[in-house]
Write a protein that holds these residues in place. Structure first.
Motif, PDB file in Angstrom:
ATOM      1  N   ARG A  10       0.813  -1.222   0.000  1.00  0.00           N
ATOM      2  CA  ARG A  10       0.000   0.000   0.000  1.00  0.00           C
ATOM      3  C   ARG A  10       0.838   1.260   0.000  1.00  0.00           C
ATOM      4  N   ILE A  11       2.007   1.175   0.558  1.00  0.00           N
ATOM      5  CA  ILE A  11       2.904   2.334   0.590  1.00  0.00           C
ATOM      6  C   ILE A  11       3.202   2.820  -0.832  1.00  0.00           C
ATOM      7  N   GLY A  12       3.367   1.906  -1.773  1.00  0.00           N
ATOM      8  CA  GLY A  12       3.715   2.264  -3.146  1.00  0.00           C
ATOM      9  C   GLY A  12       2.544   2.489  -4.071  1.00  0.00           C
ATOM     10  N   LEU A  13       1.309   2.314  -3.594  1.00  0.00           N
ATOM     11  CA  LEU A  13       0.156   2.434  -4.486  1.00  0.00           C
ATOM     12  C   LEU A  13       0.021   3.811  -5.122  1.00  0.00           C
ATOM     13  N   GLY A  14       0.260   4.866  -4.377  1.00  0.00           N
ATOM     14  CA  GLY A  14       0.135   6.213  -4.930  1.00  0.00           C
ATOM     15  C   GLY A  14       1.124   6.466  -6.052  1.00  0.00           C
ATOM     16  N   VAL A  15       2.351   6.035  -5.851  1.00  0.00           N
ATOM     17  CA  VAL A  15       3.384   6.206  -6.871  1.00  0.00           C
ATOM     18  C   VAL A  15       3.058   5.339  -8.088  1.00  0.00           C
ATOM     19  N   TYR A  16       2.571   4.137  -7.828  1.00  0.00           N
ATOM     20  CA  TYR A  16       2.175   3.226  -8.906  1.00  0.00           C
ATOM     21  C   TYR A  16       1.005   3.823  -9.702  1.00  0.00           C
ATOM     22  N   ALA A  17       0.068   4.459  -8.990  1.00  0.00           N
ATOM     23  CA  ALA A  17      -1.124   5.031  -9.625  1.00  0.00           C
ATOM     24  C   ALA A  17      -0.785   6.106 -10.648  1.00  0.00           C
ATOM     25  N   ILE A  18       0.298   6.833 -10.418  1.00  0.00           N
ATOM     26  CA  ILE A  18       0.683   7.881 -11.368  1.00  0.00           C
ATOM     27  C   ILE A  18       1.764   7.407 -12.333  1.00  0.00           C
ATOM     28  N   GLY A  19       2.065   6.109 -12.300  1.00  0.00           N
ATOM     29  CA  GLY A  19       3.001   5.538 -13.259  1.00  0.00           C
ATOM     30  C   GLY A  19       4.455   5.825 -12.973  1.00  0.00           C
ATOM     31  N   ARG A  20       4.796   6.087 -11.712  1.00  0.00           N
ATOM     32  CA  ARG A  20       6.170   6.463 -11.371  1.00  0.00           C
ATOM     33  C   ARG A  20       6.913   5.399 -10.567  1.00  0.00           C
ATOM     34  N   LEU A  21       6.295   4.258 -10.328  1.00  0.00           N
ATOM     35  CA  LEU A  21       6.987   3.174  -9.642  1.00  0.00           C
ATOM     36  C   LEU A  21       7.637   2.301 -10.696  1.00  0.00           C
ATOM     37  N   ALA A  22       8.909   2.009 -10.524  1.00  0.00           N
ATOM     38  CA  ALA A  22       9.635   1.295 -11.575  1.00  0.00           C
ATOM     39  C   ALA A  22      10.317   0.045 -11.037  1.00  0.00           C
ATOM     40  N   GLY A  23      10.794  -0.733 -11.963  1.00  0.00           N
ATOM     41  CA  GLY A  23      11.641  -1.872 -11.650  1.00  0.00           C
ATOM     42  C   GLY A  23      10.977  -2.968 -10.854  1.00  0.00           C
ATOM     43  N   ALA A  24      11.763  -3.567  -9.963  1.00  0.00           N
ATOM     44  CA  ALA A  24      11.303  -4.709  -9.174  1.00  0.00           C
ATOM     45  C   ALA A  24      10.126  -4.347  -8.277  1.00  0.00           C
ATOM     46  N   GLU A  25      10.103  -3.114  -7.762  1.00  0.00           N
ATOM     47  CA  GLU A  25       8.982  -2.686  -6.915  1.00  0.00           C
ATOM     48  C   GLU A  25       7.679  -2.687  -7.702  1.00  0.00           C
ATOM     49  N   ALA A  26       7.715  -2.170  -8.912  1.00  0.00           N
ATOM     50  CA  ALA A  26       6.518  -2.148  -9.752  1.00  0.00           C
ATOM     51  C   ALA A  26       6.085  -3.565 -10.097  1.00  0.00           C
ATOM     52  N   ASP A  27       7.038  -4.425 -10.396  1.00  0.00           N
ATOM     53  CA  ASP A  27       6.721  -5.815 -10.724  1.00  0.00           C
ATOM     54  C   ASP A  27       6.084  -6.531  -9.538  1.00  0.00           C
ATOM     55  N   ALA A  28       6.650  -6.337  -8.355  1.00  0.00           N
ATOM     56  CA  ALA A  28       6.118  -6.980  -7.156  1.00  0.00           C
ATOM     57  C   ALA A  28       4.714  -6.473  -6.842  1.00  0.00           C
ATOM     58  N   LEU A  29       4.510  -5.167  -6.970  1.00  0.00           N
ATOM     59  CA  LEU A  29       3.187  -4.608  -6.699  1.00  0.00           C
ATOM     60  C   LEU A  29       2.181  -5.097  -7.723  1.00  0.00           C
TER      61      LEU A  29
END
Length: 91
Positions: A10-29
């Motif tokens: 959930r910590i990364g959801l906001g960053v993911y929502a705007i398309g700014r989460l990258a790499g392994a974190e984005a894949d895991a989420l």
């Protein structure tokens, strides 16, 4: 909830929502989201908010005003820019 600790994701959801989460974190989420309806619901809400904010910025930009400068361009009020004892304030 997909059998995992959603708090970590959930910590990364906001960053993911705007398309700014990258790499392994984005894949895991992304993998987590495939099995977690509550996190997918939260992501949808965050994307709605991100879209509203983007539309708000586009609407403001089309008003014919130039770029903001100074304290107001940084989101600061005059009190923040000058401090509590700045010009026009009692000491």
């Amino acid at each position: 909830m997909g059998g995992t600790d959603c708090g970590v994701y959930r910590i990364g959801l906001g960053v993911y929502a705007i398309g700014r989460l990258a790499g392994a974190e984005a894949d895991a989420l992304s993998a987590h989201l495939s099995g977690c309806p509550p996190c997918r619901t939260e992501l949808a809400r965050l994307r709605d908010v991100a879209e509203l904010l983007a539309r708000s910025v586009r609407r403001r930009g089309s008003a014919g005003r130039g770029p903001r400068t100074g304290a107001s361009g940084r989101g600061l009020s005059g009190a923040c820019a000058y401090g509590a004892a700045g010009p026009g304030r009692s000491r």
